[in-house]
Structures are given as structure tokens and as C-alpha cells.
Design a protein around this motif. Structure first.
Motif, PDB file in Angstrom:
ATOM      1  N   UNK A 166       0.785  -1.223   0.000  1.00 33.17           N
ATOM      2  CA  UNK A 166       0.000   0.000   0.000  1.00 33.17           C
ATOM      3  C   UNK A 166       0.818   1.275   0.000  1.00 33.17           C
ATOM      4  N   UNK A 167       2.147   1.149  -0.084  1.00 34.67           N
ATOM      5  CA  UNK A 167       2.994   2.341   0.025  1.00 34.67           C
ATOM      6  C   UNK A 167       2.807   3.279  -1.166  1.00 34.67           C
ATOM      7  N   UNK A 168       2.583   2.704  -2.343  1.00 34.75           N
ATOM      8  CA  UNK A 168       2.405   3.539  -3.530  1.00 34.75           C
ATOM      9  C   UNK A 168       1.219   4.480  -3.377  1.00 34.75           C
ATOM     10  N   UNK A 208      18.875  10.273  -3.153  1.00 32.68           N
ATOM     11  CA  UNK A 208      18.437  11.522  -2.518  1.00 32.68           C
ATOM     12  C   UNK A 208      18.046  11.313  -1.054  1.00 32.68           C
ATOM     13  N   UNK A 209      17.537  10.111  -0.740  1.00 32.54           N
ATOM     14  CA  UNK A 209      17.064   9.860   0.623  1.00 32.54           C
ATOM     15  C   UNK A 209      17.280   8.394   0.984  1.00 32.54           C
ATOM     16  N   UNK A 210      17.944   8.180   2.113  1.00 37.22           N
ATOM     17  CA  UNK A 210      18.029   6.841   2.714  1.00 37.22           C
ATOM     18  C   UNK A 210      17.187   6.895   3.974  1.00 37.22           C
ATOM     19  N   UNK A 211      16.138   6.057   4.021  1.00 35.99           N
ATOM     20  CA  UNK A 211      15.209   6.112   5.156  1.00 35.99           C
ATOM     21  C   UNK A 211      15.222   4.783   5.900  1.00 35.99           C
ATOM     22  N   UNK A 212      15.584   4.830   7.154  1.00 32.83           N
ATOM     23  CA  UNK A 212      15.512   3.651   8.004  1.00 32.83           C
ATOM     24  C   UNK A 212      14.066   3.485   8.448  1.00 32.83           C
ATOM     25  N   UNK A 213      13.486   2.281   8.326  1.00 31.51           N
ATOM     26  CA  UNK A 213      12.077   2.083   8.708  1.00 31.51           C
ATOM     27  C   UNK A 213      11.909   1.823  10.200  1.00 31.51           C
ATOM     28  N   UNK A 214      12.755   2.436  11.008  1.00 34.24           N
ATOM     29  CA  UNK A 214      12.712   2.268  12.448  1.00 34.24           C
ATOM     30  C   UNK A 214      13.590   3.326  13.093  1.00 34.24           C
ATOM     31  N   UNK A 215      13.798   3.178  14.387  1.00 39.69           N
ATOM     32  CA  UNK A 215      14.562   4.187  15.117  1.00 39.69           C
ATOM     33  C   UNK A 215      16.066   3.962  15.036  1.00 39.69           C
ATOM     34  N   UNK A 216      16.499   2.707  15.108  1.00 38.78           N
ATOM     35  CA  UNK A 216      17.925   2.404  15.171  1.00 38.78           C
ATOM     36  C   UNK A 216      18.582   2.426  13.803  1.00 38.78           C
ATOM     37  N   UNK A 217      19.752   3.069  13.718  1.00 42.60           N
ATOM     38  CA  UNK A 217      20.485   3.132  12.451  1.00 42.60           C
ATOM     39  C   UNK A 217      21.953   2.740  12.640  1.00 42.60           C
ATOM     40  N   UNK A 261      12.616   6.759  11.729  1.00 44.70           N
ATOM     41  CA  UNK A 261      11.236   7.013  12.154  1.00 44.70           C
ATOM     42  C   UNK A 261      10.939   6.257  13.441  1.00 44.70           C
ATOM     43  N   UNK A 262       9.932   6.721  14.123  1.00 49.46           N
ATOM     44  CA  UNK A 262       9.536   6.144  15.400  1.00 49.46           C
ATOM     45  C   UNK A 262       8.160   5.499  15.210  1.00 49.46           C
ATOM     46  N   UNK A 318       2.242   0.261  14.357  1.00 53.56           N
ATOM     47  CA  UNK A 318       3.609   0.719  14.128  1.00 53.56           C
ATOM     48  C   UNK A 318       3.901   0.791  12.639  1.00 53.56           C
ATOM     49  N   UNK A 319       3.546  -0.260  11.914  1.00 53.33           N
ATOM     50  CA  UNK A 319       3.791  -0.277  10.467  1.00 53.33           C
ATOM     51  C   UNK A 319       3.060   0.876   9.786  1.00 53.33           C
ATOM     52  N   UNK A 320       1.817   1.082  10.157  1.00 53.76           N
ATOM     53  CA  UNK A 320       1.025   2.152   9.536  1.00 53.76           C
ATOM     54  C   UNK A 320       1.630   3.530   9.819  1.00 53.76           C
ATOM     55  N   UNK A 321       2.018   3.778  11.052  1.00 50.17           N
ATOM     56  CA  UNK A 321       2.576   5.088  11.406  1.00 50.17           C
ATOM     57  C   UNK A 321       3.922   5.319  10.711  1.00 50.17           C
ATOM     58  N   UNK A 322       4.742   4.281  10.649  1.00 49.23           N
ATOM     59  CA  UNK A 322       6.043   4.440   9.997  1.00 49.23           C
ATOM     60  C   UNK A 322       5.902   4.606   8.487  1.00 49.23           C
ATOM     61  N   UNK A 323       4.973   3.888   7.892  1.00 45.95           N
ATOM     62  CA  UNK A 323       4.709   4.083   6.465  1.00 45.95           C
ATOM     63  C   UNK A 323       4.389   5.548   6.181  1.00 45.95           C
ATOM     64  N   UNK A 324       3.526   6.129   6.995  1.00 44.24           N
ATOM     65  CA  UNK A 324       3.116   7.513   6.765  1.00 44.24           C
ATOM     66  C   UNK A 324       4.291   8.464   6.922  1.00 44.24           C
ATOM     67  N   UNK A 325       5.132   8.238   7.935  1.00 44.64           N
ATOM     68  CA  UNK A 325       6.315   9.081   8.137  1.00 44.64           C
ATOM     69  C   UNK A 325       7.235   9.017   6.932  1.00 44.64           C
ATOM     70  N   UNK A 326       7.496   7.806   6.444  1.00 44.42           N
ATOM     71  CA  UNK A 326       8.412   7.654   5.313  1.00 44.42           C
ATOM     72  C   UNK A 326       7.828   8.233   4.036  1.00 44.42           C
ATOM     73  N   UNK A 327       6.547   7.996   3.799  1.00 45.63           N
ATOM     74  CA  UNK A 327       5.914   8.550   2.604  1.00 45.63           C
ATOM     75  C   UNK A 327       5.925  10.078   2.638  1.00 45.63           C
TER      76      UNK A 327
END
Length: 326
Positions: free
Chosen positions: A16-18, A65-74, A91-92, A296-305
Motif C-alpha cells: 500500500x505504500x504507492x 536523494x534519501x536513505x530512510x531507516x524504517x525504524x529508530x535504530x540506524x 522514524x519512530x 507501528x507499520x502504519x505510522x512508519x509508512x506515513x512518516x516515510x511517505x
């Protein structure tokens, strides 16, 4: 807009990310190990990479242009090797789930629903109201000690206050007392903090400063019935000291979700510690699951999108770990 989800963890956020990013998104899911030429080329040509790791073994995404970690730890992302053209964000959104895990675990220790059900199915009214010998506990009025007061600590504090608990906080930077915090300690006053609470919740990130921060001295200073909960990183609690404290009954128990050994490609099934925690009756063991919920998945998806759209529109990004350098 070429977007890569790299690895099994990242792929969990792809469904559903698209719809969140828009029709201009060209999304591809790649495996953890890039051993096919087409996968390597797709990674190297990416505008956006969503992933949990980056190092010298991976192709250099020169157009990134962007490297996005799908969580807090990098900690598995080598920031120095990523192209200067790329911003790095995390993202949190897991703090709600982890706070619910902590509260449910503490409630389960005080309110024996499962045991009451099991006994009553045999005709055993072990917890029937009306006799002092059959009372069970409650968490109202108890003191919860939060080691770390970031996203997770604050979310736990809000829920603990709803249950009429006292909240003590130990944090690197000073935390003022407030409607949420009854008493606060800095990390140079941990001796007083350990003994002040009925439960200690560990949510600090793993750094050189926090590795083994909960050790033998901490367990010796805690109340005899104290319960330790680790939802941060395993090595923030000294592995051997924790096992010995539990085995000797120096503390009341532990609820451990973050561990010392994890499955890998060559070993899918593995015990989470070199110590035999599984032989102890006063520890509840869970497989690093506290923050892994549909919410958690839903909130992080929204942050990354949202960050991807900001990146391509030239707007400021959120949760920046490293800003673009060129």
C-alpha cells in the motif's frame, strides 16, 4: 521516483505504500542479499532506499536523494559511506505499541487472569473475593522507574499515570518534575534511582555509555521484589548479572523483549542468550516483538511517505539523522 525496499524488514512496509506516495513512485522490493545483477543495478540507480543497513558490501547508489531507516535504530548504517547527496532519516511510531506491551506485562504480573481461568475450569476458585488469602495485586500506587525518557519513556509515563502509578525517571539530560514525572534522576544518581521503584523499564539506546548500565550493582540496589523490563537493547543490561540476579532471587523477576543473540541466515532457531534464561521461572521471554504491531507499520509508512514527498518537493525533512551534504 525510484524507491527501493531493501530486505525483509523494509519489505514489511511496502504494501500500500504507492498509495501514500503517489503515482510517480516506481517501487521495487529487493532481498537482503543482492546476488543478482539486476538487483544490484536497481539498488545503484535508486532515488530513495528504505532499509535497515548500508555498508561497503552494497552497491553505491550514486543518485540517491534519501536513505530512510524504517525504524529508530540506524547503527547498521555506515553514514560515512552513503553518498553526500543523500539525506538520512529514521522514524519512530513504535512507542505506542511498546508502552502497551509494558503496561500489559506489568498488569499480567498483578492480575492473574490466565491462572484464574485455568483454575476455575477445574472447579478451583483460588482467587474468589471475600478472603484475605485470595487477594491479588494491582499496579495503582506502585512506582515505575523509567531508565530513558525519549519517545518510549514518555509514552509509558502517560499510560502509567492513567493507572495512578508514581513515575520516576532516570535520563542523561535533566527532566523536570511535572504531571507525568514525580521524581527525576540524572545518570550520575542511578544508585538512588534503582531502589526507588517497584519496576525498572529500560528503554535507553545502546551506546558506549549505556552498554551494561544495568549491572550487578544495580540489581543489588533494587528492591527485592523489583521487576526489570527491557524494551531497549539487550546489552544495556549486563547479561550475566541479570541471569545471576534472577537465579539467586535478588529481584522479583524480569520481562525481557530485547536480547543478546538473534537468528541469522545460518541459524534460524537460536536461544536468545548464552545464559539459560529459559530454565528460570521468574522471567518472561518474548522475541523482540513489543513494537511490532500493525499500528507501528502504519505510522512508519506515513512518516516515510511524507518524507519522500518532502524530499522531492524541496521541503524540510523530519527525523533527520544526517542532512544532505551536497
Amino acid at each position: 521516483m525510484r524507491i527501493i525496499f531493501h530486505g525483509e524488514n523494509a519489505a514489511s512496509f511496502s504494501a500500500g505504500f504507492a498509495d501514500l506516495v503517489g503515482p510517480q513512485a516506481d517501487i521495487r522490493i529487493l532481498p537482503d542479499v543482492l546476488d543478482v545483477g539486476a538487483d544490484e543495478r536497481a539498488y545503484a540507480d535508486a532515488d530513495v532506499i528504505i532499509g535497515t543497513k548500508f555498508g561497503a558490501s552494497l552497491p553505491v547508489p550514486s543518485r540517491l536523494k534519501l536513505f530512510h531507516v524504517p525504524g529508530a535504530g540506524y547503527d547498521a548504517v555506515d553514514l560515512g559511506l552513503l553518498p553526500a547527496s543523500a539525506s538520512v532519516c529514521n522514524c519512530f511510531g513504535h512507542e505506542q505499541a511498546i508502552a502497551e506491551y509494558v503496561m500489559s506485562a506489568l498488569l499480567a504480573r498483578s492480575i492473574p487472569l490466565a491462572d484464574a481461568d485455568r483454575r476455575l475450569r477445574r472447579g478451583d476458585w483460588a482467587y474468589w473475593a471475600g478472603s484475605p488469602e485470595r487477594v491479588h495485586g494491582e499496579i495503582a500506587g506502585k512506582t515505575i522507574g523509567l531508565l530513558g525518557f525519549g519517545h518510549i519513556g514518555k509514552a509509558i509515563a502517560r499510560r502509567a499515570k492513567a493507572f495512578e502509578m508514581n513515575v520516576h525517571v532516570a535520563n542523561r539530560s535533566a527532566v523536570p518534575t511535572s504531571d507525568l514525572v514525580d521524581r527525576a534522576f540524572t545518570l550520575d544518581r542511578l544508585d538512588a534511582f534503582w531502589g526507588s521503584a517497584d519496576s525498572i523499564i529500560v528503554s535507553v539506546p545502546l551506546t558506549e555509555e549505556t552498554k551494561g548500565i544495568v549491572g550487578a550493582a544495580a540489581f543489588a540496589a533494587m528492591k527485592p521484589g523489583a521487576v526489570v523490563v527491557n524494551v531497549g537493547r539487550g546489552p544495556t543490561i549486563d547479561e550475566t548479572a541479570l541471569f545471576e540476579a534472577l537465579k539467586a532471587g535478588r529481584i522479583g523477576g524480569a520481562i525481557i523483549d530485547t536480547w543478546y543473540q538473534y537468528p541469522g541466515p545460518d541459524q534460524a532457531e537460536i536461544l536468545p542468550s548464552k545464559q539459560p534464561f529459559h530454565e528460570l521461572s521468574n522471567v518472561l521471554m518474548t522475541p523482540h516483538m513489543s513494537g511490532w504491531t500493525s499500528g507501528t507499520i502504519r505510522r512508519r509508512q506515513q512518516t516515510m511517505a511524507d518524507n519522500i514527498k518532502r524530499c522531492f518537493s524541496g521541503s524540510s525533512l523530519e527525523n533527520v539523522v544526517r542532512a544532505r551534504m551536497s
